[in-house]
Scaffold this motif. Structure first.
Motif, PDB file in Angstrom:
ATOM      1  N   ALA A 216     -12.643  -5.709  -3.497  1.00  0.00           N
ATOM      2  CA  ALA A 216     -13.708  -6.675  -3.218  1.00  0.00           C
ATOM      3  C   ALA A 216     -15.001  -6.326  -3.943  1.00  0.00           C
ATOM      4  O   ALA A 216     -15.839  -7.203  -4.186  1.00  0.00           O
ATOM      5  CB  ALA A 216     -13.957  -6.760  -1.712  1.00  0.00           C
ATOM      6  N   SER A 217     -15.177  -5.055  -4.311  1.00  0.00           N
ATOM      7  CA  SER A 217     -16.390  -4.647  -5.021  1.00  0.00           C
ATOM      8  C   SER A 217     -16.556  -5.396  -6.339  1.00  0.00           C
ATOM      9  O   SER A 217     -17.685  -5.628  -6.787  1.00  0.00           O
ATOM     10  CB  SER A 217     -16.367  -3.141  -5.307  1.00  0.00           C
ATOM     11  OG  SER A 217     -16.336  -2.389  -4.127  1.00  0.00           O
ATOM     12  N   ASN A 218     -15.455  -5.775  -6.961  1.00  0.00           N
ATOM     13  CA  ASN A 218     -15.547  -6.528  -8.213  1.00  0.00           C
ATOM     14  C   ASN A 218     -16.357  -7.805  -8.030  1.00  0.00           C
ATOM     15  O   ASN A 218     -17.148  -8.185  -8.901  1.00  0.00           O
ATOM     16  CB  ASN A 218     -14.140  -6.871  -8.723  1.00  0.00           C
ATOM     17  CG  ASN A 218     -13.390  -5.664  -9.253  1.00  0.00           C
ATOM     18  OD1 ASN A 218     -13.695  -5.143 -10.320  1.00  0.00           O
ATOM     19  ND2 ASN A 218     -12.390  -5.213  -8.498  1.00  0.00           N
ATOM     20  N   PHE A 219     -16.172  -8.461  -6.888  1.00  0.00           N
ATOM     21  CA  PHE A 219     -16.889  -9.701  -6.616  1.00  0.00           C
ATOM     22  C   PHE A 219     -18.359  -9.427  -6.311  1.00  0.00           C
ATOM     23  O   PHE A 219     -19.232 -10.211  -6.692  1.00  0.00           O
ATOM     24  CB  PHE A 219     -16.238 -10.438  -5.446  1.00  0.00           C
ATOM     25  CG  PHE A 219     -14.822 -10.840  -5.717  1.00  0.00           C
ATOM     26  CD1 PHE A 219     -14.544 -12.012  -6.391  1.00  0.00           C
ATOM     27  CD2 PHE A 219     -13.767 -10.031  -5.334  1.00  0.00           C
ATOM     28  CE1 PHE A 219     -13.239 -12.379  -6.666  1.00  0.00           C
ATOM     29  CE2 PHE A 219     -12.463 -10.380  -5.604  1.00  0.00           C
ATOM     30  CZ  PHE A 219     -12.195 -11.563  -6.276  1.00  0.00           C
TER      31      PHE A 219
ATOM     32  N   PRO B 182     -20.751  -0.064 -17.175  1.00  0.00           N
ATOM     33  CA  PRO B 182     -21.716  -0.640 -18.118  1.00  0.00           C
ATOM     34  C   PRO B 182     -22.490  -1.811 -17.524  1.00  0.00           C
ATOM     35  O   PRO B 182     -22.011  -2.477 -16.599  1.00  0.00           O
ATOM     36  CB  PRO B 182     -20.822  -1.121 -19.265  1.00  0.00           C
ATOM     37  CG  PRO B 182     -19.522  -1.448 -18.601  1.00  0.00           C
ATOM     38  CD  PRO B 182     -19.354  -0.408 -17.520  1.00  0.00           C
ATOM     39  N   PRO B 183     -23.682  -2.075 -18.052  1.00  0.00           N
ATOM     40  CA  PRO B 183     -24.427  -3.260 -17.613  1.00  0.00           C
ATOM     41  C   PRO B 183     -23.734  -4.526 -18.105  1.00  0.00           C
ATOM     42  O   PRO B 183     -22.940  -4.487 -19.046  1.00  0.00           O
ATOM     43  CB  PRO B 183     -25.793  -3.080 -18.277  1.00  0.00           C
ATOM     44  CG  PRO B 183     -25.517  -2.236 -19.482  1.00  0.00           C
ATOM     45  CD  PRO B 183     -24.404  -1.315 -19.084  1.00  0.00           C
TER      46      PRO B 183
ATOM     47  N   ARG C 159     -18.427   0.015 -11.967  1.00  0.00           N
ATOM     48  CA  ARG C 159     -18.741  -1.387 -12.231  1.00  0.00           C
ATOM     49  C   ARG C 159     -17.977  -1.847 -13.469  1.00  0.00           C
ATOM     50  O   ARG C 159     -18.080  -1.238 -14.538  1.00  0.00           O
ATOM     51  CB  ARG C 159     -20.243  -1.569 -12.455  1.00  0.00           C
ATOM     52  CG  ARG C 159     -20.645  -3.005 -12.830  1.00  0.00           C
ATOM     53  CD  ARG C 159     -22.159  -3.160 -12.968  1.00  0.00           C
ATOM     54  NE  ARG C 159     -22.721  -2.204 -13.900  1.00  0.00           N
ATOM     55  CZ  ARG C 159     -24.019  -1.909 -13.995  1.00  0.00           C
ATOM     56  NH1 ARG C 159     -24.884  -2.502 -13.205  1.00  0.00           N
ATOM     57  NH2 ARG C 159     -24.444  -1.016 -14.859  1.00  0.00           N
ATOM     58  N   PRO C 160     -17.199  -2.913 -13.353  1.00  0.00           N
ATOM     59  CA  PRO C 160     -16.461  -3.390 -14.527  1.00  0.00           C
ATOM     60  C   PRO C 160     -17.413  -4.019 -15.538  1.00  0.00           C
ATOM     61  O   PRO C 160     -18.522  -4.441 -15.185  1.00  0.00           O
ATOM     62  CB  PRO C 160     -15.518  -4.447 -13.941  1.00  0.00           C
ATOM     63  CG  PRO C 160     -16.228  -4.939 -12.726  1.00  0.00           C
ATOM     64  CD  PRO C 160     -16.964  -3.751 -12.169  1.00  0.00           C
ATOM     65  N   LEU C 161     -16.983  -4.076 -16.771  1.00  0.00           N
ATOM     66  CA  LEU C 161     -17.762  -4.799 -17.767  1.00  0.00           C
ATOM     67  C   LEU C 161     -17.716  -6.276 -17.408  1.00  0.00           C
ATOM     68  O   LEU C 161     -16.641  -6.868 -17.289  1.00  0.00           O
ATOM     69  CB  LEU C 161     -17.192  -4.581 -19.166  1.00  0.00           C
ATOM     70  CG  LEU C 161     -17.933  -5.327 -20.282  1.00  0.00           C
ATOM     71  CD1 LEU C 161     -19.369  -4.821 -20.424  1.00  0.00           C
ATOM     72  CD2 LEU C 161     -17.188  -5.190 -21.612  1.00  0.00           C
TER      73      LEU C 161
ATOM     74  N   GLY D  96     -11.109  -6.524 -17.766  1.00  0.00           N
ATOM     75  CA  GLY D  96     -10.397  -6.531 -16.497  1.00  0.00           C
ATOM     76  C   GLY D  96     -11.243  -6.045 -15.339  1.00  0.00           C
ATOM     77  O   GLY D  96     -12.253  -5.364 -15.517  1.00  0.00           O
ATOM     78  N   ALA D  97     -10.824  -6.412 -14.140  1.00  0.00           N
ATOM     79  CA  ALA D  97     -11.461  -5.912 -12.923  1.00  0.00           C
ATOM     80  C   ALA D  97     -11.012  -4.473 -12.690  1.00  0.00           C
ATOM     81  O   ALA D  97      -9.999  -4.023 -13.235  1.00  0.00           O
ATOM     82  CB  ALA D  97     -11.089  -6.791 -11.737  1.00  0.00           C
ATOM     83  N   ASN D  98     -11.754  -3.739 -11.859  1.00  0.00           N
ATOM     84  CA  ASN D  98     -11.463  -2.330 -11.613  1.00  0.00           C
ATOM     85  C   ASN D  98     -10.886  -2.089 -10.224  1.00  0.00           C
ATOM     86  O   ASN D  98     -10.884  -2.968  -9.364  1.00  0.00           O
ATOM     87  CB  ASN D  98     -12.713  -1.482 -11.833  1.00  0.00           C
ATOM     88  CG  ASN D  98     -12.965  -1.220 -13.309  1.00  0.00           C
ATOM     89  OD1 ASN D  98     -12.069  -1.384 -14.139  1.00  0.00           O
ATOM     90  ND2 ASN D  98     -14.183  -0.809 -13.645  1.00  0.00           N
TER      91      ASN D  98
END
Length: 281
Positions: free
Chosen positions: A12-15, A44-45, A87-89, A263-265
Motif C-alpha cells: 500500500a505504500s506505493n499508493f 529517487p524523487p 520509494r519507487p521511481l 515498477g512498484a516496490n
C-alpha cells in the motif's frame, strides 16, 4: 504484525508515495522530501512533478491530502516495524497523464492534456488516484490475518474514501461543463477514464464516471454517481494484479510503465517482475 500482513500493508505504500508526491507538488511545488526525506528510504524523487495552477480551495485540498498521505506512510511504516519500502521511481510528468487521457478518449487531444495547467484538469487527473487506493484496500483487507492489521487497513480506507468523495463531488459540481479547449464535458472525461481503467484491469465493471445510466445508479433511481458502487451500493474491490495493470497503464502486472516506469516496490509487486530486466528494489 505477521509476515503476510506486513507485505500487504507495505504494498500500500506505493499508493501513498504516488498520491503524496502528486498532491504536494501540485499544491506546493515540492514533495515528501521537503517534509520528511527519511520516508523515501533512499528512493529517487519523482520525475516531472510540478506546481499546478490551482484555485485557492483546490490548492488547500491538495496540500491537505498530500500531508495526509505522509501520515498514512508513517502509519504503514510503523505497523511494519520500521521496514518501509524504498520509494519507487514515479513519473508524474504531464506527458504520462496526457498519454493516459489520450488512451481514454481514443485520440490525441490537442493541445495535450496537462494536469498542472488549471484546477479542473488537476481534479480530473487526481480522480485517478484515491479511488485506486480505495478499491485496493477493499480487496486487501480480507487477506489480512491480524485484527490490528485489519484495523490499519480500515483506517486507511476511511481516509482514501474521503479523498475520493471530495474529488468526485467537486467534479460533479461541474459535470456538464465543457473542459477548455476540448469539446468534452467533465462527466464524459470521468466516464472515459473509468472505462479505460476497467479495460486495463481486465476485470469487468469496477470503476464508473460521475454520471451513469439509471441502470447503474443507486437502486436504479439516480444518474448522479458521486460515489461509485456496485448494485448493493458497496465499494468495488480490486486485486493487486488489477491495480498494477492500471497504474502501469499496460494491462499487465508484469509490464511496467506510466506512473511506475521501473515498477512498484515491495515483495508483492516485485514478484510479478521475476525474470524481467527490471532492477529489483
Amino acid at each position: 504484525m505477521v509476515a503476510p500482513d506486513i507485505e500487504v500493508v507495505r504494498f500500500a505504500s506505493n499508493f501513498e508515495y504516488l498520491e503524496g508526491e502528486f498532491f504536494l507538488h501540485s499544491a506546493l511545488g515540492k514533495g515528501i522530501d521537503s517534509i520528511n526525506p527519511n520516508l523515501a528510504f533512499g528512493g529517487p524523487p519523482p520525475i516531472g512533478a510540478q506546481k499546478a495552477n490551482l484555485d485557492h480551495v483546490t490548492a488547500k485540498m491538495a496540500e491537505e491530502f498530500g500531508n495526509q498521505e505522509i501520515g498514512q506512510l508513517r502509519a504503514v511504516i510503523e505497523a511494519a516495524g520500521g521496514r518501509g519500502i524504498k520509494r519507487p521511481l514515479l513519473n508524474l510528468s504531464k506527458e504520462v497523464f496526457s498519454d493516459i487521457f489520450d488512451k481514454a478518449i481514443g485520440f490525441k487531444l490537442k493541445p495535450r492534456f496537462d494536469p498542472y495547467s488549471n484546477s479542473i484538469n488537476f481534479l480530473l487527473a487526481a480522480n485517478l488516484f484515491p479511488y485506486t487506493g480505495l478499491v485496493g484496500l477493499v480487496g486487501a483487507t480480507p487477506l489480512l490475518l491480524l485484527p490490528q492489521s485489519r484495523k490499519l487497513a480500515a483506517s486507511l480506507l476511511g481516509a482514501e474514501s474521503g479523498q475520493n468523495a471530495v474529488i468526485r463531488t467537486l467534479l460533479y459540481q461541474r459535470a456538464n461543463e465543457t473542459v477548455h479547449p476540448y469539446n468534452i464535458t467533465v462527466a464524459e472525461f470521468t466516464n472515459r477514464t473509468s472505462t479505460l481503467a476497467n479495460k486495463l484491469a481486465n476485470c469487468g465493471l469496477k470503476d464508473e464516471g460521475i454520471i451513469v445510466p439509471r441502470s447503474l445508479g443507486a437502486e436504479n433511481r439516480t444518474e448522479s454517481n458521486i460515489l461509485a458502487a456496485d448494485v448493493y451500493s458497496r465499494s468495488y474491490s480490486r486485486t493487486v494484479r488489477e491495480l498494477l495493470r492500471i497504474l502501469y497503464a499496460s494491462g499487465s502486472e508484469s509490464k511496467v510503465g506510466a506512473f511506475f516506469p521501473k515498477g512498484a516496490n515491495g515483495l508483492i509487486a516485485r514478484s510479478f517482475l521475476i525474470g524481467s530486466n527490471v532492477t529489483k528494489s
